[in-house]
Design a protein around this motif. Structure first.
Motif, PDB file in Angstrom:
ATOM      1  N   HIS A  64       0.838  -1.208   0.000  1.00  0.00           N
ATOM      2  CA  HIS A  64       0.000   0.000   0.000  1.00  0.00           C
ATOM      3  C   HIS A  64       0.870   1.254   0.000  1.00  0.00           C
ATOM      4  O   HIS A  64       0.598   2.213  -0.739  1.00  0.00           O
ATOM      5  CB  HIS A  64      -0.911   0.012   1.232  1.00  0.00           C
ATOM      6  CG  HIS A  64      -2.150  -0.821   1.082  1.00  0.00           C
ATOM      7  ND1 HIS A  64      -3.415  -0.332   1.271  1.00  0.00           N
ATOM      8  CD2 HIS A  64      -2.310  -2.130   0.742  1.00  0.00           C
ATOM      9  CE1 HIS A  64      -4.303  -1.289   1.071  1.00  0.00           C
ATOM     10  NE2 HIS A  64      -3.651  -2.391   0.758  1.00  0.00           N
ATOM     11  N   ALA A  79      -4.796   5.247  -6.958  1.00  0.00           N
ATOM     12  CA  ALA A  79      -4.917   4.071  -6.099  1.00  0.00           C
ATOM     13  C   ALA A  79      -6.346   3.521  -6.136  1.00  0.00           C
ATOM     14  O   ALA A  79      -7.321   4.278  -6.180  1.00  0.00           O
ATOM     15  CB  ALA A  79      -4.534   4.423  -4.674  1.00  0.00           C
ATOM     16  N   GLU A  81      -8.696  -0.239  -4.715  1.00  0.00           N
ATOM     17  CA  GLU A  81      -8.622  -1.434  -3.868  1.00  0.00           C
ATOM     18  C   GLU A  81      -9.473  -2.595  -4.353  1.00  0.00           C
ATOM     19  O   GLU A  81      -9.047  -3.750  -4.250  1.00  0.00           O
ATOM     20  CB  GLU A  81      -9.028  -1.073  -2.435  1.00  0.00           C
ATOM     21  CG  GLU A  81      -8.094  -0.090  -1.763  1.00  0.00           C
ATOM     22  CD  GLU A  81      -8.471   0.153  -0.322  1.00  0.00           C
ATOM     23  OE1 GLU A  81      -8.007  -0.618   0.542  1.00  0.00           O
ATOM     24  OE2 GLU A  81      -9.242   1.094  -0.056  1.00  0.00           O
ATOM     25  N   LEU A  99      -4.120  -1.560  -4.440  1.00  0.00           N
ATOM     26  CA  LEU A  99      -3.783  -1.712  -3.028  1.00  0.00           C
ATOM     27  C   LEU A  99      -4.454  -3.006  -2.558  1.00  0.00           C
ATOM     28  O   LEU A  99      -5.681  -3.103  -2.555  1.00  0.00           O
ATOM     29  CB  LEU A  99      -4.275  -0.513  -2.216  1.00  0.00           C
ATOM     30  CG  LEU A  99      -3.852   0.870  -2.736  1.00  0.00           C
ATOM     31  CD1 LEU A  99      -4.357   1.960  -1.794  1.00  0.00           C
ATOM     32  CD2 LEU A  99      -2.342   0.966  -2.903  1.00  0.00           C
TER      33      LEU A  99
END
Length: 218
Positions: A64, A79, A81, A99
């Protein structure tokens, strides 16, 4: 799928590689290595003797940190997820930097130990995204045609990567120092040939990352 090894920063190639990635015309997801942050986890585990499972979670956080750094270094990177977030960033014409903490939390296909690095996580994400091709960008030169099992035995890729690409029949390749033109082709980066030499650091062969960083970084 392009995994950027943590050792790229030590070999002084990170900025030039990110410039190429940022010009990609094809959809791409960037998977960050853990770099110096993962090295800190290894050292802390050696000092304080906590479990591999705890170290695994900390190494995910190291990815991360590297991912946030990469996103800060190039305005086209962002970024993300989850799978919907990855797809949304791509649909917006940007490049997601994955991430991994959320997607790996309950994934039984990911061993929670050091047999899994960012190589294996990149392969697993590619599998979940419909068997996308995987490109690993590292700071070592790879003999053409080496099978993935041999690369795993030599520590160039992790065992989980070898297992997943074999199981899922993923298309994969490892690129090393001096392979920037091939990276441009893979990404359809659209860089004029006159700029290719400028993007390859003149000291790339002299500033190779330490061996420990090449094989063991998330």
């Amino acid at each position: 799928m392009v995994k950027l090894g943590g050792s790229l920063a030590e070999s002084m190639r990170l900025s030039s590689i990110l410039e190429i990635v940022g010009r990609a015309r094809l959809p791409v997801v960037v998977v960050p290595g853990g770099g110096a942050f993962a090295d800190a986890v290894r050292q802390a585990q050696a000092d304080y003797k906590f479990s591999d499972a705890d170290a695994h979670q900390m190494a995910l956080l190291a990815m991360h940190q590297t991912g946030m750094m990469l996103a800060a270094m190039n305005p086209r990177l962002k970024a993300a997820e989850t799978l919907p977030q990855l797809r949304r960033v791509i649909s917006d014409g940007r490049i997601p930097v994955w991430l991994p903490m959320k997607l790996t939390k309950r994934d039984s296909q990911i061993p929670a130990d050091w047999t899994t690095t960012s190589d294996g996580l990149a392969a697993r994400l590619a599998e979940r995204l419909g068997r996308s091709p995987v490109l690993l960008v590292k700071s070592c030169r790879i003999e053409p045609g080496m099978p993935v099992a041999a690369l795993a035995l030599e520590g160039v890729v992790d065992p989980t990567f070898a297992q997943i690409v074999d199981r899922a029949r993923l298309s994969w390749k490892v690129l090393g120092t001096g392979d920037e033109p091939e990276l441009m082709t893979f990404l359809d980066a659209g860089v004029r040939s006159a700029n290719v030499r400028r993007m390859i650091p003149r000291d790339s062969n002299r500033r190779a990352a330490p061996a420990r960083a090449i094989a063991r970084r998330r």
